[in-house]
Motif scaffolding. Sequence first.
Motif, PDB file in Angstrom:
ATOM      1  N   MET A 272     -21.632 -12.776  16.865  1.00  0.00           N
ATOM      2  CA  MET A 272     -21.516 -14.218  16.598  1.00  0.00           C
ATOM      3  C   MET A 272     -22.499 -14.732  15.309  1.00  0.00           C
ATOM      4  O   MET A 272     -23.452 -14.764  15.708  1.00  0.00           O
ATOM      5  N   GLU A 273     -21.723 -15.325  14.578  1.00  0.00           N
ATOM      6  CA  GLU A 273     -22.495 -15.586  13.075  1.00  0.00           C
ATOM      7  C   GLU A 273     -23.146 -16.898  13.097  1.00  0.00           C
ATOM      8  O   GLU A 273     -23.312 -17.533  12.148  1.00  0.00           O
ATOM      9  N   ASN A 274     -23.457 -17.605  14.184  1.00  0.00           N
ATOM     10  CA  ASN A 274     -24.084 -18.758  14.429  1.00  0.00           C
ATOM     11  C   ASN A 274     -25.193 -18.930  13.332  1.00  0.00           C
ATOM     12  O   ASN A 274     -26.109 -18.186  13.052  1.00  0.00           O
ATOM     13  N   ALA A 305     -24.002  -6.543   9.447  1.00  0.00           N
ATOM     14  CA  ALA A 305     -23.614  -6.675   7.934  1.00  0.00           C
ATOM     15  C   ALA A 305     -22.497  -7.741   8.000  1.00  0.00           C
ATOM     16  O   ALA A 305     -22.654  -8.881   7.425  1.00  0.00           O
ATOM     17  N   HIS A 306     -21.430  -7.770   8.987  1.00  0.00           N
ATOM     18  CA  HIS A 306     -20.560  -8.536   9.117  1.00  0.00           C
ATOM     19  C   HIS A 306     -20.959  -9.934   9.539  1.00  0.00           C
ATOM     20  O   HIS A 306     -20.692 -11.025   8.793  1.00  0.00           O
ATOM     21  N   GLU A 307     -21.684 -10.031  10.369  1.00  0.00           N
ATOM     22  CA  GLU A 307     -22.278 -11.538  10.776  1.00  0.00           C
ATOM     23  C   GLU A 307     -23.128 -12.117   9.888  1.00  0.00           C
ATOM     24  O   GLU A 307     -23.060 -13.261   9.612  1.00  0.00           O
ATOM     25  N   PHE A 309     -22.891 -11.481   6.629  1.00  0.00           N
ATOM     26  CA  PHE A 309     -22.060 -11.752   5.127  1.00  0.00           C
ATOM     27  C   PHE A 309     -21.272 -13.253   5.737  1.00  0.00           C
ATOM     28  O   PHE A 309     -21.030 -14.116   4.768  1.00  0.00           O
ATOM     29  N   HIS A 310     -21.123 -13.350   7.118  1.00  0.00           N
ATOM     30  CA  HIS A 310     -20.497 -14.735   7.451  1.00  0.00           C
ATOM     31  C   HIS A 310     -21.238 -16.052   6.912  1.00  0.00           C
ATOM     32  O   HIS A 310     -20.918 -17.115   6.655  1.00  0.00           O
ATOM     33  N   ASN A 311     -22.550 -15.902   6.520  1.00  0.00           N
ATOM     34  CA  ASN A 311     -23.521 -16.997   6.271  1.00  0.00           C
ATOM     35  C   ASN A 311     -22.747 -17.558   4.928  1.00  0.00           C
ATOM     36  O   ASN A 311     -22.783 -18.968   4.890  1.00  0.00           O
ATOM     37  N   LYS A 328     -12.117 -16.714   7.202  1.00  0.00           N
ATOM     38  CA  LYS A 328     -13.509 -16.094   7.168  1.00  0.00           C
ATOM     39  C   LYS A 328     -13.657 -14.776   7.681  1.00  0.00           C
ATOM     40  O   LYS A 328     -14.411 -13.937   7.307  1.00  0.00           O
ATOM     41  N   GLU A 329     -12.522 -14.387   8.433  1.00  0.00           N
ATOM     42  CA  GLU A 329     -12.488 -13.172   9.246  1.00  0.00           C
ATOM     43  C   GLU A 329     -12.198 -12.037   8.237  1.00  0.00           C
ATOM     44  O   GLU A 329     -12.534 -10.708   8.010  1.00  0.00           O
ATOM     45  N   GLY A 330     -10.966 -12.282   7.763  1.00  0.00           N
ATOM     46  CA  GLY A 330     -10.355 -11.224   6.861  1.00  0.00           C
ATOM     47  C   GLY A 330     -11.437 -10.832   5.434  1.00  0.00           C
ATOM     48  O   GLY A 330     -11.762  -9.731   5.377  1.00  0.00           O
ATOM     49  N   ILE A 389      -5.628 -10.704  12.101  1.00  0.00           N
ATOM     50  CA  ILE A 389      -6.307 -11.832  11.493  1.00  0.00           C
ATOM     51  C   ILE A 389      -7.564 -10.944  10.897  1.00  0.00           C
ATOM     52  O   ILE A 389      -7.901 -11.305   9.853  1.00  0.00           O
ATOM     53  N   TYR A 390      -8.117 -10.107  11.640  1.00  0.00           N
ATOM     54  CA  TYR A 390      -9.144  -9.457  11.070  1.00  0.00           C
ATOM     55  C   TYR A 390      -8.821  -8.210  10.084  1.00  0.00           C
ATOM     56  O   TYR A 390      -9.260  -8.523   8.811  1.00  0.00           O
ATOM     57  N   ASN A 391      -7.956  -7.497  10.423  1.00  0.00           N
ATOM     58  CA  ASN A 391      -8.198  -6.053   9.728  1.00  0.00           C
ATOM     59  C   ASN A 391      -6.761  -6.272   8.733  1.00  0.00           C
ATOM     60  O   ASN A 391      -7.051  -5.777   7.771  1.00  0.00           O
TER      61      ASN A 391
HETATM   62 ZN    ZN Z   1     -16.205 -12.212  11.989  1.00  0.00          ZN
END
Ligand code: ZN
Length: 866
Positions: A272-274, A305-307, A309-311, A328-330, A389-391
């Motif tokens: 989780m990208e908190n 990396a994923h989390e 990059f969410h910043n 945000k997810e895609g 949603i993601y992929n």
């Molecule tokens: Zn995500």
Amino acid sequence: MADKQHMQAPSPAVIRRADYRAPDWLVPQIALDFSLDPAVTRVRAIMTVVRNGDHQRPIKLDGDALVPLVVKVDGVERNQDGWTLQAGALVIDLPGDRHEIETLVEICPKSNTQLMGLYASDGLLCTQCEAEGFRRITFFPDRPDILSRYSVRMEADRKDCPVLLTNGDPVASGDLEGGRHWVKWTDPYPKPCYLFAMVAGNLQVNTDTFTTMSGRKVSLGIWVREEDLPRTGHAMTALKNSMAWDEKTYGREYDLDVFNIVAVSDFNFGAMENKGLNIFNSRYILADPETATDADYDAVEGVVAHEYFHNWSGNRVTCRDWFQLSLKEGFTVFRDQQFSADMGSAAVKRIEDVRVLRAAQFPEDGGPLAHPVRPESYMEISNFYTATIYNKGAELIRMMALMLGPERFRKGADLYFDRHDGQAVTCEDFVRAMEDGGGIDLSQFRLWYEQAGTPRVKALLSHDVTTGQATLSLEQNIPPTPGQTNKKPVTIPLRVALFDSTTGTHQGDELLMLTQEKQQFDFNGFPAPPVLSINRGFSAPVIVDTNRSQKDLAFLSAHDDDPFARYEAMQQLMVNVLMASIAGGAADATPIIEAIRRTLSDTGLDDAFIADTVTLPSESYLGDQMNIVDPQSIHAVREKLRAKIARRLEKEWRDVHSRTSANSFSLSPAAKGARRLRNTALAYINAADSADAAKLAFTQFKQADNMTEQHGALSVLANGSSSERIAALDIFYNRYRDNALVLDKWFQTQALATRNDTVEQVMELAAHRDFTLANPNRARALYGAFAANQFGFHHHSGKGYTLLADAIIALDRLNPQTAARLVPPLGRWRRFGEQRGAAMRAELQRILAAPGLSKDVTEQVSKSLG
Ligand code: ZN
Ligand code: TRP
């Protein structure tokens, strides 16, 4: 009085995208004060609330199982007439346009089994707020378009919780009486409450620093249990690489003085990208050669990396509402895929990404849970953290990037970040930024966000010998999905090349834009019929049906210079042969065997690519090619072909297996590739069933100095019935019984075995003393893996269905989110014929009838029943 037990549960309310309304009240500031204790945690919140627009509506603060102990408005306590509770939410009438509201609640982290809100894990207290967990911590308008500045004070027992972390930067701390201490942090960036996080516990830290492109020095910390500290190095390297990559590739810099990551053992998702305080499922942080496979290493790198990059894609620019989740997810999945491609082999990464898409998203898109990348409605948002949603969302971004080219795509991304920094926006805002920044018209492309279902493209190549003209006829068709019967044609960017079959070369790659239902493209200058290479690099997330012969496919499997297309040609070659033999026809395996022989001896190819290419398509992928899936014949036919390939190339497999054994442990792409190929060869050697095959596997199992080879050998043995099977499983169990992540592999490997008694094995494992439904990783390792095992799960007795349904009902009482994720395999009942279908439906109905069923499982089951 109505008997609650016998009342039909009302079906959960449907939330619609069309009903979006700007918030009635904003909350520019919130001060939180936590007095932490696993049994009773007191949470005081002081919010500044501001009326938004011209209306007289009260403020509604969402709450889930909260009781207000104190409610104050502008410092004055309101008695029980001064507020109401409506469906858990605290509703307060406010006279003015700006007020200060204070609330006090008590929560009990240690009895929180849902793992949403504040919960205890391994003696640690931690939070998970996305999507709607913050309302389980305090009363608050829990929606992503409310951005607030947070200041947080936490106090706890100094001995149990020496470490106290939350978002932003620490500003003060001190000691208290009774062995307690406190800290205060502030986060300067306004954020939605789903990004709030807090951790308290006895943790050790791996620290490092990163200097950003503008010279800001950032302290990095990865916090884990003491014994896990030696396994955090890879995650730290991945973090620093991610930070540098986002600067170089997107011009995005980190924006706080500290960046912390905490690993926890009980977690509903990957991570989780908190803001400034990412919380991870420990499986995506911890890695060392003895306990993590190369795939685990790659997953750690990708998720870190994923989390990170969410910043930017998620935190600085966030979602207006949860229908925009793919915003945000895609985008962030696309970014982590690009990053991993840059860190290792881009070709192998693309093949992996497509494999995941086909294994998880295509079935979803073709089943009862199909939904658009931007859904129109939901009952429970947690059910929409999906592969679609993601992929598929990532594939949409990838198509835009392809159509724009790297420079214009970067301009679009820059405009998106600059235009919307600090805002909560929509998928439409993203597309518009791409149009404005990149200079492209995406009117028709937008349909990809609206329409569910995987487009099918029929591609027929014809050739006229007299004119030397080749004509490619393309036709697209999107199947109906729930609630969407008539689809419009979408923009499909297809990279194609036409090969000269005599020279093995082509005149260059072309990007064809299929925008109509039917379209033709002409190519000139081909005296002889060319060979079609299409959807190169998997340029569009579609299913392509072609009229290419086995000979053409064999040719491409040897000559295509696009690695994905080359892999795909080989897979299609295999699919054709397997489908023909399932249909009972004569199928010539020789072209496959020759193609594999050629691939194994092609010194220009890297080992990971070879391993991908020579592996037969999975049983479930084969099932996806059939109208009615027949798990038994798929398994039988595939095993037969595997054995044939194994025997005819036995010497080659043994050569490969010994060539790759000289590989000393390193994480270089070459070393990882060699290990992957070694495991592939070992599996083929065992498929040939020679007398010494199991012994060879057992030797690899015992001698391996790394988990990749150890686990590869264990899987091979677990699938068979040699005497070494039990021995290896026992050794593995005894060696790793104290390491939860490795023990998960022990459960998973047995649940994935394609044996006739896998159902019984899974039942026994469910009763094993190390099995627990309370830990999502463990539950998924057994039941998630088993449900993905087409042969085991669809056992003709129907026992697999009952087993899964029982698990879903039991897990739902503890953790509805995780339980709901086990439903989709049963939801595929339409695809498995009358008898299996009826048994699967019966289990779905049984689940639906379970008393007190959660909204999460109710939505998935009722949609699955259709
Ligand atoms: Zn995500
Ligand atoms: N935003 C997270 C991610 O993809 C997803 C996530 C973490 C999540 N925890 C969750 C989603 C709990 C639903 C519920 O990076």
